[in-house]
Enzyme design. Structure first.
Site, short mmCIF file in Angstrom:
data_model
loop_
_atom_site.label_atom_id
_atom_site.label_comp_id
_atom_site.label_asym_id
_atom_site.label_seq_id
_atom_site.Cartn_x
_atom_site.Cartn_y
_atom_site.Cartn_z
N ASP A 35 13.25 13.46 -1.86
CA ASP A 35 12.79 14.21 -0.57
C ASP A 35 12.88 15.65 -0.54
OD1 ASP A 35 12.26 12.76 2.45
OD2 ASP A 35 12.39 14.72 2.24
N ASN A 92 10.87 4.43 8.65
CA ASN A 92 10.57 4.83 9.66
C ASN A 92 9.18 4.20 10.24
OD1 ASN A 92 12.58 6.47 10.47
ND2 ASN A 92 11.96 8.14 9.14
N GLN A 99 8.13 8.71 12.07
CA GLN A 99 7.36 8.91 10.98
C GLN A 99 6.18 10.05 10.65
OE1 GLN A 99 5.20 5.16 10.73
NE2 GLN A 99 4.42 5.34 8.60
N HIS A 105 6.99 3.86 3.00
CA HIS A 105 7.98 4.60 1.91
C HIS A 105 9.32 4.13 2.58
CE1 HIS A 105 6.94 7.39 5.21
NE2 HIS A 105 8.41 7.73 5.16
N LEU A 106 10.06 3.63 1.79
CA LEU A 106 11.74 3.41 2.12
C LEU A 106 12.41 4.48 1.68
CD1 LEU A 106 13.71 1.34 2.86
CD2 LEU A 106 13.73 0.42 0.29
N HIS A 107 13.55 4.92 2.59
CA HIS A 107 14.19 6.11 2.34
C HIS A 107 15.60 5.61 2.12
CE1 HIS A 107 12.36 9.27 5.12
NE2 HIS A 107 11.72 8.25 5.26
P1 5GP Z 1 9.03 9.90 7.38
O1 5GP Z 1 9.34 10.83 8.43
O2 5GP Z 1 7.45 9.61 7.47
O3 5GP Z 1 9.86 8.47 7.34
O4 5GP Z 1 9.42 10.34 5.83
C1 5GP Z 1 8.66 11.13 5.21
C2 5GP Z 1 9.31 12.18 4.33
O5 5GP Z 1 8.47 12.94 3.39
C3 5GP Z 1 10.24 13.10 4.92
O6 5GP Z 1 11.62 12.82 4.72
C4 5GP Z 1 9.51 14.40 4.29
O7 5GP Z 1 10.57 15.35 4.08
C5 5GP Z 1 9.17 14.08 3.11
N1 5GP Z 1 8.15 14.87 2.47
C6 5GP Z 1 7.05 15.26 3.12
N2 5GP Z 1 6.39 16.16 2.24
C7 5GP Z 1 6.80 15.94 0.85
C8 5GP Z 1 6.44 16.43 -0.39
O8 5GP Z 1 5.30 17.22 -0.53
N3 5GP Z 1 7.23 16.00 -1.39
C9 5GP Z 1 8.20 15.28 -1.15
N4 5GP Z 1 9.24 15.13 -2.17
N5 5GP Z 1 8.87 14.56 -0.05
C10 5GP Z 1 7.89 15.18 1.09
#
Ligand code: 5GP
Ligand code: ZN
Length: 119
Positions: A35, A92, A99, A105-107
């Site tokens: 991330d 999320n 989200q 995606h799985l964190h």
């Molecule tokens: P969400 O909030 O949708 O569950 O998680 C999306 C995640 O993607 C966030 O934790 C954010 O930091 C990550 N993210 C957003 N843009 C990028 C990117 O360009 N590269 C990487 N490696 N992570 C990203």
């Protein structure tokens, strides 16, 4: 880019190599990378190569794909030295969960103790 990839999807573009990422794992179904804004010492995003909006949009036919994500999480946790001390897996879904990217995606978070319930 794969046939089902969406040109305006950030993670489809990362999977296609159009946007650089710090890859930690890849197989035929899964791509995983660090991330960009980590919430823990280890914070990996584990994504299917096929575009699915989020886990709420997954269907019964996606069962093997979801299992592949969980198996990748196990492998990555071992690679990162987290298997014994533990880690957290998070999906999320929607606005209240925060989200922000609409490609499933799985964190995987680990490397420090984490509060429960989360804030
Ligand atoms: P969400 O909030 O949708 O569950 O998680 C999306 C995640 O993607 C966030 O934790 C954010 O930091 C990550 N993210 C957003 N843009 C990028 C990117 O360009 N590269 C990487 N490696 N992570 C990203
Ligand atoms: Zn996508």
């Amino acid at each position: 880019m794969a046939d089902d990839a969406q040109a305006d999807c950030l993670f489809c573009r990362i999977i296609a190599g159009e946007i650089p990422s710090d890859k930690v794992y890849e197989d035929t179904i899964v791509y995983a990378f660090r991330d960009i804004n980590p919430g823990a010492p280890t914070h990996v995003l584990i994504v299917p190569k096929r575009h699915i909006r989020d886990v709420a949009a997954a269907e019964a036919a996606d069962g093997a794909l979801l299992l592949a994500l969980l198996q990748a999480a196990n492998t990555i946790a071992q690679q990162e030295g987290l298997a014994d001390r533990g880690y957290r897996l998070v999906w999320n879904v929607g606005p209240d969960a925060g989200q922000s990217v609409f490609h499933l995606h799985l964190h995987l978070l680990g490397g420090r103790p984490m509060a429960w319930p989360p804030g």
